[in-house]
Design an enzyme around this catalytic site. Structure first.
Site, PDB file in Angstrom:
ATOM      1  N   ARG A 177      -5.922   7.628   9.733  1.00 36.09           N
ATOM      2  CA  ARG A 177      -5.590   7.492  11.159  1.00 36.09           C
ATOM      3  C   ARG A 177      -5.064   8.784  11.781  1.00 36.09           C
ATOM      4  N   TYR A 225       8.812  14.406  12.224  1.00 34.37           N
ATOM      5  CA  TYR A 225       8.732  14.617  13.677  1.00 34.37           C
ATOM      6  C   TYR A 225       9.553  13.591  14.474  1.00 34.37           C
ATOM      7  N   LEU A 244       3.085   4.434   0.230  1.00 33.69           N
ATOM      8  CA  LEU A 244       4.449   4.740  -0.208  1.00 33.69           C
ATOM      9  C   LEU A 244       5.223   3.471  -0.541  1.00 33.69           C
ATOM     10  N   THR A 295       0.840  -1.213   0.000  1.00 38.51           N
ATOM     11  CA  THR A 295       0.000   0.000   0.000  1.00 38.51           C
ATOM     12  C   THR A 295       0.871   1.258   0.000  1.00 38.51           C
ATOM     13  N   PRO A 304       3.940  15.331   5.026  1.00 36.74           N
ATOM     14  CA  PRO A 304       2.626  14.720   4.760  1.00 36.74           C
ATOM     15  C   PRO A 304       2.365  14.398   3.289  1.00 36.74           C
TER      16      PRO A 304
HETATM   17  C1  LIG Z   1      -1.883  13.319   7.954  1.00 37.45           C
HETATM   18  C2  LIG Z   1      -0.490  12.844   7.645  1.00 37.45           C
HETATM   19  C3  LIG Z   1       0.546  13.744   8.183  1.00 37.45           C
HETATM   20  C4  LIG Z   1       1.752  13.350   8.571  1.00 37.45           C
HETATM   21  C5  LIG Z   1       2.151  11.935   8.566  1.00 37.45           C
HETATM   22  C6  LIG Z   1       3.365  11.711   9.368  1.00 37.45           C
HETATM   23  C7  LIG Z   1       3.732  10.500   9.773  1.00 37.45           C
HETATM   24  C8  LIG Z   1       3.046   9.292   9.473  1.00 37.45           C
HETATM   25  C9  LIG Z   1       3.433   8.141  10.039  1.00 37.45           C
HETATM   26  C10 LIG Z   1       2.745   6.879   9.800  1.00 37.45           C
HETATM   27  O1  LIG Z   1       3.156   5.896  10.324  1.00 37.45           O
HETATM   28  S1  LIG Z   1       1.402   6.837   8.728  1.00 37.45           S
HETATM   29  C11 LIG Z   1       1.056   5.102   8.496  1.00 37.45           C
HETATM   30  C12 LIG Z   1      -0.159   4.729   9.202  1.00 37.45           C
HETATM   31  N1  LIG Z   1      -0.525   3.371   8.795  1.00 37.45           N
HETATM   32  C13 LIG Z   1      -0.935   2.466   9.666  1.00 37.45           C
HETATM   33  O2  LIG Z   1      -1.056   2.718  10.847  1.00 37.45           O
HETATM   34  C14 LIG Z   1      -1.241   1.117   9.086  1.00 37.45           C
HETATM   35  C15 LIG Z   1      -1.291   0.008  10.113  1.00 37.45           C
HETATM   36  N2  LIG Z   1      -2.140   0.332  11.260  1.00 37.45           N
HETATM   37  C16 LIG Z   1      -2.943  -0.581  11.892  1.00 37.45           C
HETATM   38  O3  LIG Z   1      -3.025  -1.721  11.537  1.00 37.45           O
HETATM   39  C17 LIG Z   1      -3.716  -0.106  13.107  1.00 37.45           C
HETATM   40  O4  LIG Z   1      -4.054   1.236  12.966  1.00 37.45           O
HETATM   41  C18 LIG Z   1      -2.898  -0.303  14.443  1.00 37.45           C
HETATM   42  C19 LIG Z   1      -1.602   0.497  14.414  1.00 37.45           C
HETATM   43  C20 LIG Z   1      -3.769   0.167  15.609  1.00 37.45           C
HETATM   44  C21 LIG Z   1      -2.517  -1.763  14.633  1.00 37.45           C
HETATM   45  O5  LIG Z   1      -3.602  -2.628  14.442  1.00 37.45           O
HETATM   46  P1  LIG Z   1      -3.826  -3.895  15.435  1.00 37.45           P
HETATM   47  O6  LIG Z   1      -5.011  -4.618  14.884  1.00 37.45           O
HETATM   48  O7  LIG Z   1      -2.586  -4.631  15.612  1.00 37.45           O
HETATM   49  O8  LIG Z   1      -4.139  -3.177  16.810  1.00 37.45           O
HETATM   50  P2  LIG Z   1      -5.489  -3.044  17.635  1.00 37.45           P
HETATM   51  O9  LIG Z   1      -6.571  -2.445  16.813  1.00 37.45           O
HETATM   52  O10 LIG Z   1      -5.738  -4.342  18.303  1.00 37.45           O
HETATM   53  O11 LIG Z   1      -5.056  -1.949  18.710  1.00 37.45           O
HETATM   54  C22 LIG Z   1      -3.925  -2.154  19.549  1.00 37.45           C
HETATM   55  C23 LIG Z   1      -4.035  -1.213  20.748  1.00 37.45           C
HETATM   56  O12 LIG Z   1      -4.044   0.121  20.284  1.00 37.45           O
HETATM   57  C24 LIG Z   1      -5.213   0.792  20.753  1.00 37.45           C
HETATM   58  N3  LIG Z   1      -5.687   1.757  19.755  1.00 37.45           N
HETATM   59  C25 LIG Z   1      -5.962   1.518  18.485  1.00 37.45           C
HETATM   60  N4  LIG Z   1      -6.402   2.622  17.889  1.00 37.45           N
HETATM   61  C26 LIG Z   1      -6.425   3.590  18.824  1.00 37.45           C
HETATM   62  C27 LIG Z   1      -6.794   4.979  18.816  1.00 37.45           C
HETATM   63  N5  LIG Z   1      -7.227   5.578  17.702  1.00 37.45           N
HETATM   64  N6  LIG Z   1      -6.694   5.665  19.964  1.00 37.45           N
HETATM   65  C28 LIG Z   1      -6.240   5.095  21.103  1.00 37.45           C
HETATM   66  N7  LIG Z   1      -5.861   3.778  21.163  1.00 37.45           N
HETATM   67  C29 LIG Z   1      -5.971   3.051  20.039  1.00 37.45           C
HETATM   68  C30 LIG Z   1      -6.223  -0.327  20.911  1.00 37.45           C
HETATM   69  O13 LIG Z   1      -7.293   0.057  21.755  1.00 37.45           O
HETATM   70  C31 LIG Z   1      -5.342  -1.438  21.470  1.00 37.45           C
HETATM   71  O14 LIG Z   1      -5.082  -1.217  22.851  1.00 37.45           O
HETATM   72  P3  LIG Z   1      -5.920  -2.017  23.991  1.00 37.45           P
HETATM   73  O15 LIG Z   1      -5.685  -3.472  23.746  1.00 37.45           O
HETATM   74  O16 LIG Z   1      -7.360  -1.630  23.798  1.00 37.45           O
HETATM   75  O17 LIG Z   1      -5.360  -1.526  25.267  1.00 37.45           O
HETATM   76  N1  NDP Z   2       1.839   9.224   4.354  1.00 37.87           N
HETATM   77  C1  NDP Z   2       2.497  10.118   5.079  1.00 37.87           C
HETATM   78  O1  NDP Z   2       2.100  11.299   5.157  1.00 37.87           O
HETATM   79  C2  NDP Z   2       3.737   9.741   5.793  1.00 37.87           C
HETATM   80  C3  NDP Z   2       4.142   8.435   5.912  1.00 37.87           C
HETATM   81  N2  NDP Z   2       5.296   8.155   6.577  1.00 37.87           N
HETATM   82  C4  NDP Z   2       5.799   6.803   6.674  1.00 37.87           C
HETATM   83  O2  NDP Z   2       5.716   6.205   5.394  1.00 37.87           O
HETATM   84  C5  NDP Z   2       5.571   4.796   5.541  1.00 37.87           C
HETATM   85  C6  NDP Z   2       4.402   4.320   4.717  1.00 37.87           C
HETATM   86  O3  NDP Z   2       3.207   4.910   5.185  1.00 37.87           O
HETATM   87  P1  NDP Z   2       1.918   5.064   4.266  1.00 37.87           P
HETATM   88  O4  NDP Z   2       2.188   4.445   2.961  1.00 37.87           O
HETATM   89  O5  NDP Z   2       1.498   6.468   4.327  1.00 37.87           O
HETATM   90  O6  NDP Z   2       0.836   4.235   5.088  1.00 37.87           O
HETATM   91  P2  NDP Z   2       0.267   2.738   4.913  1.00 37.87           P
HETATM   92  O7  NDP Z   2      -0.644   2.541   6.046  1.00 37.87           O
HETATM   93  O8  NDP Z   2      -0.263   2.565   3.534  1.00 37.87           O
HETATM   94  O9  NDP Z   2       1.548   1.831   5.064  1.00 37.87           O
HETATM   95  C7  NDP Z   2       1.878   1.104   6.208  1.00 37.87           C
HETATM   96  C8  NDP Z   2       2.194  -0.315   5.794  1.00 37.87           C
HETATM   97  O10 NDP Z   2       2.710  -1.015   6.919  1.00 37.87           O
HETATM   98  C9  NDP Z   2       2.195  -2.336   6.907  1.00 37.87           C
HETATM   99  N3  NDP Z   2       2.163  -2.843   8.281  1.00 37.87           N
HETATM  100  C10 NDP Z   2       1.511  -2.329   9.343  1.00 37.87           C
HETATM  101  N4  NDP Z   2       1.676  -3.085  10.425  1.00 37.87           N
HETATM  102  C11 NDP Z   2       2.483  -4.119  10.043  1.00 37.87           C
HETATM  103  C12 NDP Z   2       3.021  -5.244  10.721  1.00 37.87           C
HETATM  104  N5  NDP Z   2       2.769  -5.469  12.020  1.00 37.87           N
HETATM  105  N6  NDP Z   2       3.807  -6.109  10.010  1.00 37.87           N
HETATM  106  C13 NDP Z   2       4.069  -5.885   8.700  1.00 37.87           C
HETATM  107  N7  NDP Z   2       3.585  -4.831   8.016  1.00 37.87           N
HETATM  108  C14 NDP Z   2       2.803  -3.957   8.678  1.00 37.87           C
HETATM  109  C15 NDP Z   2       0.795  -2.195   6.336  1.00 37.87           C
HETATM  110  O11 NDP Z   2       0.365  -3.400   5.693  1.00 37.87           O
HETATM  111  P3  NDP Z   2      -0.599  -4.490   6.424  1.00 37.87           P
HETATM  112  O12 NDP Z   2      -1.768  -3.755   6.944  1.00 37.87           O
HETATM  113  O13 NDP Z   2      -0.874  -5.478   5.315  1.00 37.87           O
HETATM  114  O14 NDP Z   2       0.242  -5.112   7.496  1.00 37.87           O
HETATM  115  C16 NDP Z   2       0.982  -1.082   5.302  1.00 37.87           C
HETATM  116  O15 NDP Z   2       1.247  -1.626   4.044  1.00 37.87           O
HETATM  117  C17 NDP Z   2       5.440   4.532   7.031  1.00 37.87           C
HETATM  118  O16 NDP Z   2       6.695   4.197   7.569  1.00 37.87           O
HETATM  119  C18 NDP Z   2       5.020   5.879   7.575  1.00 37.87           C
HETATM  120  O17 NDP Z   2       5.396   6.027   8.900  1.00 37.87           O
HETATM  121  C19 NDP Z   2       6.062   9.126   7.146  1.00 37.87           C
HETATM  122  C20 NDP Z   2       5.696  10.415   7.057  1.00 37.87           C
HETATM  123  C21 NDP Z   2       4.518  10.843   6.335  1.00 37.87           C
END
Ligand SMILES: CC/C=C\C/C=C\C=C\C(=O)SCCNC(=O)CCNC(=O)[C@H](O)C(C)(C)COP(=O)(O)OP(=O)(O)OC[C@H]1O[C@@H](n2cnc3c(N)ncnc32)[C@H](O)[C@@H]1OP(=O)(O)O
Ligand code: NDP
Length: 378
Positions: A294, A242, A114, A112, A285
């Protein structure tokens, strides 16, 4: 009782009432359609809540009310600023064709956002790719699409990077399919915005496990295998701006990404002698579903985000792709331990004490200048 039914409030109540009627309508339909109809109702409720939330934070001007009736409009992407026309993104792949011929690339989270864009670029330039994350169906679809487009094989491998045993199994599978990689991109991440006082221990642990421990498990396991086979490789980690400043409301992510940067800078120093180099990209972003659903689920913050980016727009996945490809390529063999920020200037714009003076008009500047000049000799 005093009912204060201003137009604004009446409008909001009507919106919520409509959503309830729609979701109730779904429940009384046939058994088979109930689930889908309820889901639609829930989506409407969510959209209504998003509209109300956004309107409270950024009250709409008169004449914009009709727009809020439609959820897609309420959650519409914010427009770029005028100066963005000077800085159009160039999505074309930058490096020459064949830059990754005979190379193998391993990308976590490659299904997915990036990760997908970087995989597509590597594949287009000749690499055989392995993409790994939790959702095999998502990976399979991406792998099929990219393979069909580029003619180079992309292999999907299910792997939860939080589990070191699963990581080892995934790398075993990779070794059988392609051998060890020349290019490794640690891109998988988890994140959500939350006031830190609402974080549970498991909420904290979940993010730190994916981002910091996941990156460490993949990097250490691959590093050991590469060292054993005396094979060089380029490692790249995707962090965020950040990671350097820290940020409220994403504290586990900020802490974990800072850890990833320390890990990569440390290994750059230690493992160069084995032919391994380590670099970092800090993106600003970029609209991806995973991040924005999220980190800005209501869409309320996108406009202010764009407002503080000097270039006047969000980044694109392809801009990250081009930088990642360069840093992972044989054109960048002298680059190790580097941290490259790609954010349209957002970081420096947020950091400078006086940068808000951008909002001062020409007339206000005349006044300010006169006031300062008056201080001469005092
Ligand atoms: C706008 C953009 C600007 C700038 C971007 C800058 C940086 C970006 C960085 C990034 O990393 S962006 C990428 C984001 N992508 C993802 O997060 C993809 C993968 N994410 C997930 O799968 C879920 O969101 C996850 C991270 C919560 C993991 O899923 P999983 O199924 O393993 O976890 P659970 O749903 O069981 O939750 C675990 C634990 O966390 C608590 N929780 C979940 N969501 C929230 C929330 N919104 N607020 C507070 N707490 C939360 C959840 O309740 C569980 O805790 P407990 O067991 O209930 O205590
Ligand atoms: N978009 C943005 O504005 C920014 C993004 N970033 C960084 O860029 C990268 C990509 O983010 P972006 O593409 O936006 O978001 P996505 O949510 O699309 O990418 C996150 C990926 O991580 C995988 N992933 C999550 N949890 C696990 C796990 N436990 N094991 C293996 N794989 C996992 C997900 O796949 P699956 O659910 O199948 O596990 C998904 O493909 C991240 O490192 C993010 O922190 C940084 C700054 C800004």
């Amino acid at each position: 009782m005093n009912f204060d039914l201003s137009h604004e409030k009446l409008f909001t109540y009507l919106l919520i009432l409509c959503s309830i009627i729609i979701s109730f309508g779904g429940v009384v339909r046939t058994h088979k359609t109930t689930y889908r109809a309820c889901a639609v109702g829930r989506l409407n409720m969510a959209a209504a809540a998003a509209v109300v939330f956004r309107r409270n934070l950024f009250p709409l001007k008169l004449g914009q009310k009709a727009c809020a009736l439609h959820s897609s409009c309420a959650l519409r992407d914010a427009d770029p600023l005028p100066q963005a026309s000077f800085f159009p993104p160039n999505d074309a792949t930058m490096l020459p064709p064949g830059s990754f011929s005979d190379k193998v690339a391993f990308v976590t989270g490659g299904g997915t956002g990036l990760g997908r864009a970087m995989t597509q670029g590597l594949s287009q330039l000749g690499a055989t790719c392995v993409i790994a994350s939790r959702k095999l169906e998502v990976l399979q679809k991406t792998a099929e699409e990219i393979t069909a487009q580029t003619g180079n094989k992309v292999f999907p491998v299910a792997c939860d990077v939080r589990d070191p045993a699963a990581v080892a199994q995934c790398l075993d599978q990779m070794e059988k399919l392609t051998g060890l990689p020349d290019v490794v991109i640690n891109n998988a991440a988890g994140n959500f915005v939350s006031p830190s006082e609402k974080l549970s221990p498991n909420g904290w642990k979940t993010i730190v496990d994916i981002v910091l421990n996941g990156t460490a498990f993949v990097t250490l396991e691959l590093g050991k295998r590469l060292i054993r086979q005396d094979k060089g490789a380029s490692f790249l980690a995707i962090t965020t701006i950040y990671a350097e400043s820290g940020s409220g409301f994403v504290v586990p992510s900020a802490s974990a990404k800072a850890g990833v940067e320390a890990l990569y800078k440390s290994l750059a120093a230690e493992w160069g002698r084995y032919g391994l180099r380590f670099n970092i990209i800090q993106p600003g972003p970029i609209r991806t579903k995973g991040a924005f659903s999220r980190l800005d689920p209501t869409g309320a913050f996108e406009k202010s985000m764009i407002g503080r980016i000097p270039v006047g727009r969000l980044g694109t996945p392809n801009e990250i792709k081009n930088l990642a490809l360069y840093m992972s390529s044989h054109y960048a063999t002298w680059m190790s331990g580097a941290v490259v920020r790609l954010d349209g200037g957002e970081y420096v714009s947020m950091a400078g004490e006086f940068n808000d003076l951008r909002k001062v008009s020409k007339q206000q500047w005349d006044l300010i200048e006169a006031m300062i000049r008056q201080t001469k000799g005092s």
